[in-house]
Structures are given as structure tokens and as C-alpha cells.
Design an enzyme around this catalytic site. Sequence first.
Site, short mmCIF file in Angstrom:
data_model
loop_
_atom_site.label_atom_id
_atom_site.label_comp_id
_atom_site.label_asym_id
_atom_site.label_seq_id
_atom_site.Cartn_x
_atom_site.Cartn_y
_atom_site.Cartn_z
N HIS A 128 55.33 3.80 133.94
CA HIS A 128 56.10 4.74 133.13
C HIS A 128 55.74 6.19 133.44
CE1 HIS A 128 57.76 1.40 130.91
NE2 HIS A 128 56.53 0.92 130.75
N GLU A 169 36.83 5.28 128.20
CA GLU A 169 35.41 5.65 128.15
C GLU A 169 34.90 6.00 129.55
OE1 GLU A 169 33.44 6.44 125.92
OE2 GLU A 169 31.41 6.08 126.64
N TRP A 217 22.84 26.25 120.66
CA TRP A 217 24.15 25.94 121.25
C TRP A 217 25.15 26.91 120.64
CZ3 TRP A 217 28.77 23.39 119.30
CH2 TRP A 217 29.68 23.06 120.32
N LYS A 271 33.33 9.67 130.56
CA LYS A 271 31.99 9.82 131.15
C LYS A 271 32.08 10.67 132.43
CE LYS A 271 29.35 8.29 128.38
NZ LYS A 271 30.23 8.33 127.34
N GLY A 283 23.47 26.37 111.91
CA GLY A 283 24.58 26.25 110.98
C GLY A 283 25.46 27.48 111.01
N ARG A 339 20.04 19.36 121.84
CA ARG A 339 20.90 19.89 120.79
C ARG A 339 21.60 21.18 121.19
NH1 ARG A 339 19.85 17.59 115.85
NH2 ARG A 339 20.74 19.38 114.77
N LYS A 379 24.69 17.61 122.06
CA LYS A 379 24.59 16.21 121.62
C LYS A 379 25.27 16.00 120.26
CE LYS A 379 23.18 12.01 122.13
NZ LYS A 379 24.01 11.20 123.03
N GLU A 413 32.90 14.44 131.62
CA GLU A 413 31.84 15.24 131.00
C GLU A 413 30.63 15.41 131.91
OE1 GLU A 413 30.04 13.63 127.42
OE2 GLU A 413 30.46 11.59 128.08
C1 F6R Z 1 30.52 11.28 125.03
C2 F6R Z 1 29.87 11.63 123.77
C3 F6R Z 1 30.70 12.23 122.71
C4 F6R Z 1 30.31 11.66 121.33
C5 F6R Z 1 31.09 12.38 120.23
C6 F6R Z 1 30.78 11.85 118.86
O1 F6R Z 1 29.60 10.75 125.93
O2 F6R Z 1 28.69 11.47 123.60
O3 F6R Z 1 32.06 12.04 122.95
O4 F6R Z 1 30.57 10.30 121.32
O5 F6R Z 1 30.80 13.76 120.27
O6 F6R Z 1 29.43 12.01 118.55
P1 F6R Z 1 28.76 11.22 117.37
O7 F6R Z 1 28.79 9.77 117.72
O8 F6R Z 1 27.38 11.77 117.25
O9 F6R Z 1 29.59 11.48 116.14
#
Ligand code: F6R
Length: 657
Positions: A549, A526, A115, A530, A142, A64, A652, A533
Site C-alpha cells: 500500500h 521496536e 539534560w 532502536k 524539574g 539522566r 533516560k 535512536e
Molecule cells: C527507547 C526508550 C524510550 C522509552 C520511553 C519510555 O529505547 O528507551 O522510548 O521506552 O521514553 O520510558 P519509560 O519506560 O521510562 O516511561
Amino acid sequence: MTARTFRLVYTNCRCDLRKRGEVALSGDGPGLVTLCLVCGIVGYVGHRSALDVVLDGLRRLEYRGYDSAGVAVLDGDGGLAVERKAGRLTNLEARLDEVGRDAFTGTAGMGHTRWATHGAPIDRNSHPHCDVTGRVAVVHNGIIENFAALRAELEAVGVEMASDTDTETTAHLIARAYDEGDTKGDLEASVRTVVRRLEGAFTLVVTHADHPDVVVAARRSSPLVVGVGEGETFVASDVSAFIEHTREAVELGQDQVVVIDRDGYRVTDFDGADAQAKPFTVNWDLSAAEKGGHEYFMLKEIEEQPEALANTLRGHFRDGRVVLDEQRLSDQDLRDVDKVFVVACGSAYHSGLVAKYAIEHWTRLPVEVELASEFRYRDPVLDRDTLVVAVSQSGETADTLEAVRHARSQKARVLAVCNTNGAQIPRESDAVLYTHAGPEIGVASTKAFLAQIAANYLVGLALAQARGTKYPDEVAQEFHQLEAMADAVQKVLGTIDQVRALGRELADSKAVLFLGRHVGYPVALEGALKLKELAYMHAEGFAAGELKHGPIALIEEGLPVVVIMPSPKGRAVLHSKLVSNISEIQARGARTIVIAEEGDETVRPFADHLIEIPAVPTLLQPLISTVPLQVLAAEIARSRGYDVDKPRNLAKSVTVE
Ligand code: F6R
């Protein structure tokens, strides 16, 4: 910016920074504000060493956020020991070894992993934060939106702040409420008094040296669950923090305060009235949240994808019909739908892009897929006949949550597709379809992404069934083909070693491009996400037809280009167009990595590296073609020496817009 140093007087605090009596603020004002927006929290009262329980819990919550970590332990003798450290949990553990753990022998305490968004992730901004006497400690997840006013109020009465955070104000306010007035000596009432004044989204966990046997927590919007064990009770941001000790959990509701002690818990609302919280039993065990012998969680989660798919689909076809979970939308509601929006972020957004092809094809309804962060700012056309599908693994993503709120305010019906039981997005939606991918610890989404595609497809089939755009036997056939994909993914996992070897070869590349057409296009996006990141490498996904293009100018000698080939037997026209695209880029020197159906001989001459996948129906191919791209990104990242599970700057769940 200049650093200002304040000298503070603390009488009874073991918090190291305070003992040293020095804090530094940047700038002239109240300093840079550091807000804690995702963060993992764990609290414990029981019979074990609170420090051990809390550190174990933090280890599992580190996904987290990992900008800092801290603990507070009540020693049962009127002492409160606090330690915190910027950086990963291992830094905190090293610090505890350095200062000694003797002060941390108590059986009640709490911890935090952070975080940060604004401001420096440094020691003094790490949680827990204490009041001036060091008797109250607070951890927080929060944003306290009105913290500037609260801070000014405290400063006006002479309180000097030891950090740049919003959180610290709550420690001072709780201490003051505890020391005076109607709430004097009553920790629970003091917490309630303070949280009633807070604006924003928050979870707070509070300890007080005078109350060595209780931990108090309050929740508004940010997640919090209670774990009920034998002679021990836990609170945490999610159940993985205590699953080792108990599977009996309670999901706190909005605006609730919980007091835990050794014997259990008591829940009230912010005004002190008894309140109901929802008990549930966790149906996965610790091993599901551990690496299970894998080098990193992401690899384990990649390998769990067949199971994630099977679990997501299980039980959704009964008596010849597709059924959704908490289906609070009737068949009539589904028949009334005249437009579908999918709103999501990141990989979840890509799952929506994939689903658009299937849902439009099956239902003949227009489907728009929208980045949640853009959705509500452009005044989308919504009404009660619009179905908004909000896709989110965590169910906490702020952009998606705000999109849900906006859609509902416009009377649209919202169906959440979510992997986290009881999270905020499903709570605020009209209906929910849970993906059952199990806990996803690696920050980069893998098994949740595949499960999202499957769940989105279920939504498409439910719509087609209710609206009669597919005959029942066609719906059944589509469902069973979807079910069969678990085996196809398993087969693709057999190529992992080959793909990892390729990843090692590509590790020194400067950039990688990804090309696809039709459903292969979101797969290309996608694959690029990957790689960006995880490997911090420049990567772009393109619709292959767009190459000419502009993007074709990027092609140069040796540039790796990954191409996702459609089946030659499915949409032959797509296949032949892509073969032309590969030959064009190969002619310009690109190093081609081609993902193609077994037996597709036409692509062989154009592929410098060929990764074969089983033949499956066109619309289902993303469920298998994504898998090698996940492995490739993870292996390139690993070869470059990066932490695959915890990429830099990411968390996450992103609970900030
Ligand atoms: C990429 C990844 C992020 C999540 C995005 C949405 O590997 O994990 O792009 O997909 O932050 O997160 P959720 O699905 O938790 O809303």
C-alpha cells in the site's frame, strides 16, 4: 539575537563565571530560558572527600542527562567552591584539573548532571547556581513554572541574573530569606519558605557556606532518595549514586524537605511539621550498575535479559494462581473490567502493542494501546470499568504520568507496570506490578522492554483467571511457557557474535526497513526505534501486509530489510504471507535479513542473511526476536563511532511533556 553582557559584583564566590564577573544573555528580554527537566542530583555529608563521592555519583547518574555537570563543595571554613561545565562529566573533570582541586577538599557538597530542554546547554546555565554573594548554591531537577514572576520580583529589587535558568531564582530567594525576617540564619526554614512559593515539579538541593555540615533538599514530584551510611548521609535522584557506600535508603514523599548531616537525616513537610518517609533496603549492588566488563552498558543489559525475565516472573505463580504485586485491585475489580487501555511511550508503548495480541486472545476484552502523549488530548472513553495499564521503566515519564492522572480523573482504574521502586507513576496508580529488570543505565531500553512484555502478559493472565476466560490449568501452562522464555533468550544470546558481524557490514547503510506481521509487527517497530535512536539512521517498521500500500516504493537495490518471520508451525497463514512479502522485496533488489525459527527451510532461499531463533509459542516470539535487533542497532551505532549508552539528544527519563 544579540548577546548582552552584564558586569556583576560578587564578594565571596568561587564560582568561576561569577569571579570573572561576566555573564551573557541572549535576546532583549530575560533571555532564553533553560529548564532542567530530567537531571541527576547527588548531595553528601560525611567523612570522605565530598568531591570524590559526588563525582562518582554523577558518573552513575549521567544517564539522566549529559548536557552539563557541576559541583559545589563546602570547605568547612566558611568557603563554598563551585565549578560547572557544559558537556559531559569529563569536561567538568578536565576543568577541575585545570583550576586545581585545592578548594574542593571539604566533606560536604553536591553535584548535578543536566539534560536541557529549552535554550543552550552552556557553562552559565549549568548547575549549581549561586546567589549574588556566592554563599548559597542550588542544584535543581524539574521546572519552576512561576519562575518568570519570581525573576521579575528579584530584578525589581536590583538582583541581576547570571544565567537564563529558572533555578537561579531559588538561590537568590533562599539567600534573601536567610538574611532577613523570621527565617534569618535558619537555612532549613529559608528553604521551606521558598519552596512553598514555587509552582511546578522540582527537587532542589541547597548548600550554604555558613552551614558546612549540612545539605538541605526539597522534593515535589521529581525523585529524591536519601542514603544512610556509617557517619555519612547522601541524597540523590536514584540509589545508584550511593549504592557503593550504603544500601539503606529512604524514599522521600511528595512535598517534603530533608536535612542531612553526618549522623543521619530529618524529614519535614513544607510547613516544618515532622513527616514520615519510607525506608527500604536496596536489593542490588554496585556491580549491577557497573558495566561488568562489557564495552558498554547496553550490551551488558542485553545479556542480562534472561535474568530480568526470570526476576520479573518470580513469585507471581502461587498455589496454582497468577498473583500480581501490590494488587490493590480485587478479583471482582478485574471481573468488572470491560475494556483495557495500555498507555506508554517509546519502547514501553511497543511492549503494550505486543501485549494487545495476548490479552485480547486470553480475555476476549477489547484492548487499546495508546501513546501516552496522545491519550488525554483526544477524550478517550473511560469509566470505572476501564482498566488502564500504564507501562513505564522509569516511572517518571511525564506523558505517561499525565495519562495516569487523566485516567484516574475519569474514574478508570490504573495499574502501573514499572521498573523503579516508588516512582511517581506507581505512587499515583491504584495498583502496581513491578518489573524486576534491575537498573537500566543504557539510554535505549532493552531488558526493561522484555520485562515489560512479561509483566503485561501477567496482567493478561490475571484478567483471564479472574474472569474465567481461561481454565486454571491453561493459565498455569501459559505462565510456565512464559517462564521458560528466559532459557530461550539465553539461547538467542549465543548468536550475538554473528549479529555483531552483520551490524559492522551494515554500518554504512543509509536506511533500514523492518517488517513483521501479528506480534512481529511491534517487534519491527521496536527494531526501527532502536536503530534510529542509537545509530541516527533512517529506519522504519512496517506491518508487512501494508508494504504493497505504499512503502514498497522505498525498496531499491541493496536496501537492508529486516524481516521477522513467524513460526511455520504456529500461524501457518501468517508464515506463508510473509514468505511472499520477502520474495517481493528481494525481487526488487532488497538485501534481506531474516529472523526465523530454527529449521524453517522455506525462508532460506529468500534470506541474504539468516538469523535463527528457537521455536517458541507464537505469542512469546517477541521476547526472543527482539534480541538480535537490539544487538544489531548497538553494533551499527558502535561501528559508526557513536556512544551506544548515551545517544545524542536523549535522556533516560523524560519528565517533560
Ligand atoms: C527507547 C526508550 C524510550 C522509552 C520511553 C519510555 O529505547 O528507551 O522510548 O521506552 O521514553 O520510558 P519509560 O519506560 O521510562 O516511561
